[in-house]
Design an enzyme around this catalytic site. Structure first.
Site, short mmCIF file in Angstrom:
data_model
loop_
_atom_site.label_atom_id
_atom_site.label_comp_id
_atom_site.label_asym_id
_atom_site.label_seq_id
_atom_site.Cartn_x
_atom_site.Cartn_y
_atom_site.Cartn_z
N ILE A 1 -24.43 -14.10 3.34
CA ILE A 1 -23.21 -14.80 3.74
C ILE A 1 -23.55 -16.02 4.58
O ILE A 1 -24.30 -15.91 5.56
CB ILE A 1 -22.27 -13.86 4.54
CG1 ILE A 1 -21.93 -12.62 3.72
CG2 ILE A 1 -21.00 -14.59 4.97
CD1 ILE A 1 -22.80 -11.43 4.01
N ASP A 2 -23.01 -17.16 4.21
CA ASP A 2 -23.16 -18.40 4.98
C ASP A 2 -21.84 -18.71 5.67
O ASP A 2 -20.79 -18.78 5.01
CB ASP A 2 -23.53 -19.58 4.07
CG ASP A 2 -24.89 -19.40 3.40
OD1 ASP A 2 -25.77 -18.78 4.03
OD2 ASP A 2 -25.05 -19.87 2.27
N PHE A 3 -21.90 -18.90 6.99
CA PHE A 3 -20.69 -19.20 7.74
C PHE A 3 -20.52 -20.71 7.90
O PHE A 3 -21.47 -21.49 7.75
CB PHE A 3 -20.75 -18.53 9.12
CG PHE A 3 -20.73 -17.03 9.06
CD1 PHE A 3 -19.52 -16.34 8.94
CD2 PHE A 3 -21.91 -16.30 9.09
CE1 PHE A 3 -19.50 -14.95 8.88
CE2 PHE A 3 -21.90 -14.92 9.03
CZ PHE A 3 -20.69 -14.25 8.92
#
Length: 223
Positions: A54-56
């Protein structure tokens, strides 16, 4: 003895601090699954936990077991302490799954991205599967809606999750709908019509295959 107690205390504090950092890295709010108890089926893209990267929006990246709620267009993660589902507190920019999404796409490691212009009922926070990247992107948006059916002269209604998927073209900071067929693609990519026709003829494009569509768009981006 005092030295041992001091060392032990320092170790406990260090562990607590490390734990707090982990909790801080992935904060979540409760996911209320009971709102779907009277609906047949499920609201998810994949009805099981899968590993994801997951990339925020803030640039941070984590790995976690995730699920994707298509009704609320929201990514969920598994609480490690009790395996319940939580919403990410911090906005998610993109995520990659290490599992295919079943019959809906033959891409083995699907990538989902957000940040596109608003269109239809989607906002810039909505997620799209990236079928083909590059200057001209082919995107796919999944949605589940709750359909209510009631038989004639019956007081009983049934509710069912219904899945739809729509393809979009993103180029020059604009997004538009596109159908996965030869006519729609040639119309949308009309600046390279002859080259695309030649490619389609020699490669027998399968318009029901995301892998085949990705190859077509990657070819177009290479021209």
């Amino acid at each position: 003895m005092n030295k041992f107690i001091t060392c032990f205390t320092a170790l406990v504090l260090a562990c607590l601090t490390a734990h707090a950092q982990v909790i801080h890295d992935v904060q979540g709010n409760p996911y209320m699954e009971q709102s779907y108890t009277e609906v047949e089926g499920n609201p998810l893209l994949i009805n099981s936990w899968v590993e994801g990267a997951i990339d925020f929006v803030n640039g941070k990246t984590v790995t976690s077991k995730v699920k994707y709620d298509l009704v609320k267009d929201a990514l969920l993660f598994q609480n490690k302490s009790d395996t319940t589902a939580l919403y990410f507190v911090e906005p998610v920019k993109a995520f990659k799954l290490n599992s295919p999404v079943g019959e809906e796409s033959d891409i083995l490691l699907p990538i989902f991205n957000s940040g596109y212009p608003a269109i239809d009922s989607q906002t810039p926070a909505s997620f799209y599967q990236v079928i083909a990247g590059g200057k001209t992107q082919l995107l796919k948006h999944y949605r589940k809606v709750i359909r209510t059916d009631q038989a004639f002269n019956s007081a009983t209604a049934t509710k069912t999750f219904v899945l739809t998927d729509i393809y979009y073209l993103f180029a020059n900071n604009q997004i538009s709908r596109i159908k996965p067929n030869q006519k729609s693609i040639l119309t949308a990519l009309s600046d390279k019509t002859e080259q695309l026709k030649a490619y389609m003829k020699s490669n027998a494009v399968d318009y029901k295959s995301d892998v085949s569509l990705a190859k077509l768009f990657n070819y177009y981006n290479s021209l």
